[in-house]
Motif scaffolding. Sequence first.
Motif, mmCIF file in Angstrom:
data_model
loop_
_atom_site.group_PDB
_atom_site.id
_atom_site.type_symbol
_atom_site.label_atom_id
_atom_site.label_comp_id
_atom_site.label_asym_id
_atom_site.label_seq_id
_atom_site.Cartn_x
_atom_site.Cartn_y
_atom_site.Cartn_z
ATOM 1 N N GLY A 62 0.815 -1.210 0.000
ATOM 2 C CA GLY A 62 0.000 0.000 0.000
ATOM 3 C C GLY A 62 0.847 1.257 0.000
ATOM 4 N N VAL A 63 0.366 2.269 0.691
ATOM 5 C CA VAL A 63 1.027 3.575 0.685
ATOM 6 C C VAL A 63 2.399 3.473 1.351
ATOM 7 N N VAL A 64 3.429 3.871 0.617
ATOM 8 C CA VAL A 64 4.803 3.864 1.115
ATOM 9 C C VAL A 64 5.203 5.260 1.566
ATOM 10 N N GLU A 65 4.759 6.251 0.809
ATOM 11 C CA GLU A 65 5.118 7.636 1.102
ATOM 12 C C GLU A 65 4.005 8.552 0.596
ATOM 13 N N THR A 66 3.758 9.606 1.323
ATOM 14 C CA THR A 66 2.800 10.624 0.891
ATOM 15 C C THR A 66 3.532 11.949 0.774
ATOM 16 N N VAL A 67 3.400 12.568 -0.396
ATOM 17 C CA VAL A 67 4.008 13.857 -0.665
ATOM 18 C C VAL A 67 2.909 14.793 -1.160
ATOM 19 N N THR A 68 3.247 16.045 -1.349
ATOM 20 C CA THR A 68 2.284 16.983 -1.914
ATOM 21 C C THR A 68 2.636 17.270 -3.370
ATOM 22 N N MET A 69 1.682 17.815 -4.089
ATOM 23 C CA MET A 69 1.971 18.238 -5.464
ATOM 24 C C MET A 69 3.082 19.278 -5.465
ATOM 25 N N GLY A 70 3.092 20.142 -4.454
ATOM 26 C CA GLY A 70 4.160 21.138 -4.343
ATOM 27 C C GLY A 70 5.528 20.507 -4.192
ATOM 28 N N ASP A 71 5.584 19.361 -3.495
ATOM 29 C CA ASP A 71 6.845 18.621 -3.372
ATOM 30 C C ASP A 71 7.263 18.042 -4.721
ATOM 31 N N LEU A 72 6.293 17.472 -5.443
ATOM 32 C CA LEU A 72 6.584 16.818 -6.719
ATOM 33 C C LEU A 72 6.896 17.792 -7.843
ATOM 34 N N LEU A 73 6.219 18.931 -7.834
ATOM 35 C CA LEU A 73 6.383 19.891 -8.914
ATOM 36 C C LEU A 73 6.368 21.306 -8.339
ATOM 37 N N PRO A 74 7.500 21.703 -7.751
ATOM 38 C CA PRO A 74 7.528 22.976 -7.028
ATOM 39 C C PRO A 74 7.348 24.204 -7.913
ATOM 40 N N HIS A 75 7.653 24.113 -9.177
ATOM 41 C CA HIS A 75 7.550 25.279 -10.067
ATOM 42 C C HIS A 75 6.712 24.921 -11.293
ATOM 43 N N SER A 76 5.493 24.481 -11.035
ATOM 44 C CA SER A 76 4.637 24.063 -12.147
ATOM 45 C C SER A 76 4.283 25.248 -13.023
ATOM 46 N N PHE A 77 3.961 24.952 -14.261
ATOM 47 C CA PHE A 77 3.495 25.965 -15.194
ATOM 48 C C PHE A 77 2.060 26.263 -14.810
ATOM 49 N N ALA A 78 1.802 27.462 -14.327
ATOM 50 C CA ALA A 78 0.488 27.810 -13.784
ATOM 51 C C ALA A 78 -0.401 28.447 -14.839
ATOM 52 N N THR A 79 -1.698 28.181 -14.717
ATOM 53 C CA THR A 79 -2.642 28.735 -15.680
ATOM 54 C C THR A 79 -2.711 30.247 -15.612
ATOM 55 N N ASP A 80 -2.403 30.841 -14.457
ATOM 56 C CA ASP A 80 -2.438 32.299 -14.378
ATOM 57 C C ASP A 80 -1.339 32.924 -15.249
ATOM 58 N N ALA A 81 -0.307 32.167 -15.555
ATOM 59 C CA ALA A 81 0.732 32.670 -16.456
ATOM 60 C C ALA A 81 0.167 32.876 -17.857
ATOM 61 N N LEU A 82 -0.784 32.070 -18.248
ATOM 62 C CA LEU A 82 -1.396 32.216 -19.570
ATOM 63 C C LEU A 82 -2.210 33.505 -19.664
ATOM 64 N N SER A 83 -2.965 33.800 -18.602
ATOM 65 C CA SER A 83 -3.775 35.025 -18.647
ATOM 66 C C SER A 83 -2.877 36.263 -18.618
ATOM 67 N N GLU A 84 -1.766 36.175 -17.904
ATOM 68 C CA GLU A 84 -0.838 37.302 -17.884
ATOM 69 C C GLU A 84 -0.176 37.482 -19.243
ATOM 70 N N ALA A 85 0.144 36.362 -19.908
ATOM 71 C CA ALA A 85 0.790 36.435 -21.208
ATOM 72 C C ALA A 85 -0.165 36.982 -22.263
ATOM 73 N N GLY A 86 -1.449 36.750 -22.086
ATOM 74 C CA GLY A 86 -2.426 37.172 -23.081
ATOM 75 C C GLY A 86 -2.920 38.597 -22.897
ATOM 76 N N ASP A 87 -2.416 39.311 -21.921
ATOM 77 C CA ASP A 87 -2.948 40.661 -21.685
ATOM 78 C C ASP A 87 -2.092 41.760 -22.333
ATOM 79 N N GLY A 88 -1.233 41.360 -23.271
ATOM 80 C CA GLY A 88 -0.476 42.358 -24.016
ATOM 81 C C GLY A 88 0.848 42.745 -23.422
ATOM 82 N N ARG A 89 1.243 42.096 -22.325
ATOM 83 C CA ARG A 89 2.541 42.456 -21.728
ATOM 84 C C ARG A 89 3.672 41.768 -22.438
#
Length: 140
Positions: A113-140
């Motif tokens: 069964g479960v050997v270890e429990t981690v968080t998504m933040g542990d697995l992918l500390p610098h994920s590509f966030a959806t808010d980056a898309l909205s910032e990229a699309g606002d003309g900046r």
Amino acid sequence: MAVTDSLFETAKAAMVKAHAPYSRFPVGAAILTEDGQVHSGCNIEIVSFPEGWCAETSAIAHMVMAGGSRRIAEVAVVAEKLVACSPCGGCRQRLAEFSTPSTRVHLCDVDTGVVETVTMGDLLPHSFATDALSEAGDGR
């Protein structure tokens, strides 16, 4: 039965259904959404690598198709040949799309069964966030 044990059992049952004739590496995943629904998936390989689906990807597809919550509360991943199976890089990003950095990810062994429990933040500390898309699309 605890939620983590139930998720492990669901992931293990999904793993048995894997289509892994090339790698012979069956994987199962189970997702618990915030509304209490459980969705599972297995890896599905095709001869044209890497075009198959990982277990986490097929579980996400089931979650989306079910039409309920799209927010992941917990995930369990199990593989027949690893003591603690961790999602691949692509699946980490896919899971991050539907979860938060504090979402628990249970890495499981097929026998115990479960050997270890981690968080998504542990697995992918610098994920590509959806808010980056909205910032990229606002003309900046």
